[in-house]
Design an enzyme around this catalytic site. Structure first.
Site, short mmCIF file in Angstrom:
data_model
loop_
_atom_site.label_atom_id
_atom_site.label_comp_id
_atom_site.label_asym_id
_atom_site.label_seq_id
_atom_site.Cartn_x
_atom_site.Cartn_y
_atom_site.Cartn_z
N SER A 142 73.25 10.26 21.99
CA SER A 142 73.02 10.90 20.68
C SER A 142 73.59 10.01 19.59
O SER A 142 74.61 9.32 19.80
CB SER A 142 73.72 12.26 20.63
OG SER A 142 73.67 12.78 19.31
N TYR A 156 81.21 17.34 21.57
CA TYR A 156 79.86 16.91 21.99
C TYR A 156 79.66 15.43 21.65
O TYR A 156 79.18 14.65 22.48
CB TYR A 156 78.82 17.77 21.27
CG TYR A 156 77.39 17.28 21.39
CD1 TYR A 156 76.63 17.58 22.53
CD2 TYR A 156 76.80 16.53 20.37
CE1 TYR A 156 75.32 17.14 22.63
CE2 TYR A 156 75.50 16.08 20.48
CZ TYR A 156 74.76 16.39 21.60
OH TYR A 156 73.46 15.93 21.71
P1 NAP Z 1 66.76 21.48 24.70
O1 NAP Z 1 65.45 21.57 23.97
O2 NAP Z 1 67.80 22.51 24.45
O3 NAP Z 1 66.43 21.41 26.26
C1 NAP Z 1 67.50 21.30 27.16
C2 NAP Z 1 66.93 21.02 28.52
O4 NAP Z 1 68.03 20.74 29.41
C3 NAP Z 1 66.20 22.20 29.12
O5 NAP Z 1 65.14 21.68 29.91
C4 NAP Z 1 67.26 22.87 29.98
O6 NAP Z 1 66.73 23.62 31.08
C5 NAP Z 1 67.99 21.65 30.50
N1 NAP Z 1 69.37 21.88 30.94
C6 NAP Z 1 70.45 22.19 30.19
N2 NAP Z 1 71.55 22.27 30.98
C7 NAP Z 1 71.14 22.01 32.24
C8 NAP Z 1 71.78 21.97 33.49
N3 NAP Z 1 73.10 22.22 33.62
N4 NAP Z 1 71.05 21.68 34.59
C9 NAP Z 1 69.71 21.41 34.48
N5 NAP Z 1 69.05 21.43 33.32
C10 NAP Z 1 69.75 21.74 32.22
O7 NAP Z 1 67.47 20.08 24.43
P2 NAP Z 1 66.98 18.72 23.73
O8 NAP Z 1 67.28 18.85 22.29
O9 NAP Z 1 65.62 18.33 24.19
O10 NAP Z 1 68.08 17.73 24.31
C11 NAP Z 1 67.82 16.79 25.34
C12 NAP Z 1 68.90 15.73 25.28
O11 NAP Z 1 68.85 15.10 23.99
C13 NAP Z 1 70.33 16.26 25.42
O12 NAP Z 1 71.09 15.37 26.19
C14 NAP Z 1 70.83 16.30 23.98
O13 NAP Z 1 72.23 16.20 23.91
C15 NAP Z 1 70.14 15.07 23.43
N6 NAP Z 1 70.02 15.06 21.97
C16 NAP Z 1 69.30 15.98 21.30
C17 NAP Z 1 69.21 15.93 19.92
C18 NAP Z 1 68.43 16.92 19.10
O14 NAP Z 1 68.55 16.92 17.87
N7 NAP Z 1 67.63 17.79 19.73
C19 NAP Z 1 69.88 14.92 19.23
C20 NAP Z 1 70.61 13.98 19.95
C21 NAP Z 1 70.67 14.05 21.32
P3 NAP Z 1 66.20 25.16 30.88
O15 NAP Z 1 64.88 25.05 30.15
O16 NAP Z 1 66.04 25.68 32.25
O17 NAP Z 1 67.24 25.86 30.08
#
Ligand code: NAP
Length: 247
Positions: A142, A156
């Site tokens: 991130s 985080y």
């Molecule tokens: P998201 O839409 O909240 O989706 C999270 C995903 O992770 C879902 O598929 C969830 O499964 C799965 N998950 C969470 N905990 C888990 C666990 N313990 N075991 C297996 N699966 C798990 O998140 P996102 O925003 O796409 O984030 C993806 C990555 O990008 C993360 O590492 C996040 O920190 C990083 N990121 C995101 C942003 C942003 O602005 N969105 C910015 C920087 C970095 P379920 O569907 O079953 O709940």
């Protein structure tokens, strides 16, 4: 056959990446924690578009479940050749002075330890694959790792800082075998994760503060992940692509 495992492939960045990698001919293992409906929708979309995909439920913060996950993927598709360490978690925004050890340890158990354990299991299978020189890992870090997450979630941000160090170190351990390890650092991307932080509209709030004056999409992050995994990025290892609208 190229087999990619995407942790957290059911929603957000992971789901967008799953669909793009399927279009590139990868067999896609979609890991998810609890949202069966979302995971199966991604699988259905891929299969209807002529791709290969299968869902695998596992809580990757549990080591035993990670080991079983990789065994199940190998049984279904053969050895994993590519890994997207993507699943991550946020919790309620707060300042450092309010944080408990329980919360900080939870954050590390969600965002750091699983990346190590998933990589460990992936590397074993990559070495069994006849595509070992094409194998690659992308860690989803991130922009918070270098911005710091002040007043919201420094824990985080620090967990993602650990992922940057992990990416560099693991890339050096694996470089001689030809296994590449890189990272992407998204900024503010429209996904559900912000609701978990207690502010579902966070991206809209901060969009004007970003140099590009808008939030990003999961597809824009997925494009970079797909490139880093591909042979187009064959001389890139231990490096990062920042997808943070100029931040
Ligand atoms: P998201 O839409 O909240 O989706 C999270 C995903 O992770 C879902 O598929 C969830 O499964 C799965 N998950 C969470 N905990 C888990 C666990 N313990 N075991 C297996 N699966 C798990 O998140 P996102 O925003 O796409 O984030 C993806 C990555 O990008 C993360 O590492 C996040 O920190 C990083 N990121 C995101 C942003 C942003 O602005 N969105 C910015 C920087 C970095 P379920 O569907 O079953 O709940």
């Amino acid at each position: 056959m190229k087999v990619v495992l995407i942790t957290g492939g059911s929603r957000g960045i992971g789901a967008a990446t799953a669909k793009k990698l399927a279009q590139q001919g990868y067999a896609v293992a979609i890991n998810f924690k609890s949202n069966h409906h979302a995971a199966h929708q991604v699988q259905k979309d891929i299969i209807e578009a002529g791709g290969k995909a299968q869902c695998f439920q596992a809580d990757i913060s549990e080591e035993v479940q990670v080991v079983e996950l990789f065994q199940a993927v190998q049984t279904h598709f053969g050895p994993v050749t590519h890994l997207v360490n993507n699943a991550g978690a946020l919790t309620k925004q707060m300042r450092v002075e309010e944080m408990t050890a329980e919360r900080i340890n939870w954050m590390l158990m969600q965002n750091v330890t699983p990346y190590f354990i998933c990589a460990r299991e992936a590397i074993k299978q990559m070495r069994q694959s006849n595509l070992v020189k094409q194998c690659a890992i992308v860690n989803v870090s991130s922009a918070a790792s270098y911005l710091g997450g002040a007043n919201e979630y420094v824990d985080y941000a620090a967990s993602k800082g650990a992922i940057d160090s992990f990416t560099k170190g693991l890339s050096l351990e694996l470089a001689a075998e030809g296994i590449r390890v890189n990272g992407v650092r998204p900024g503010c991307i429209y996904t559900d994760i912000h609701a978990d932080g207690g502010e579902p509209n966070r991206v809209d709030r901060v969009a004007e503060l970003l140099p590009l004056k808008r939030g990003g999409t999961s597809e824009e992050v997925a494009n970079a992940i797909v490139w880093l995994l591909s042979s187009e990025a064959s001389y890139a290892t231990g490096t990062f692509i920042d997808l943070a609208g100029g931040k």
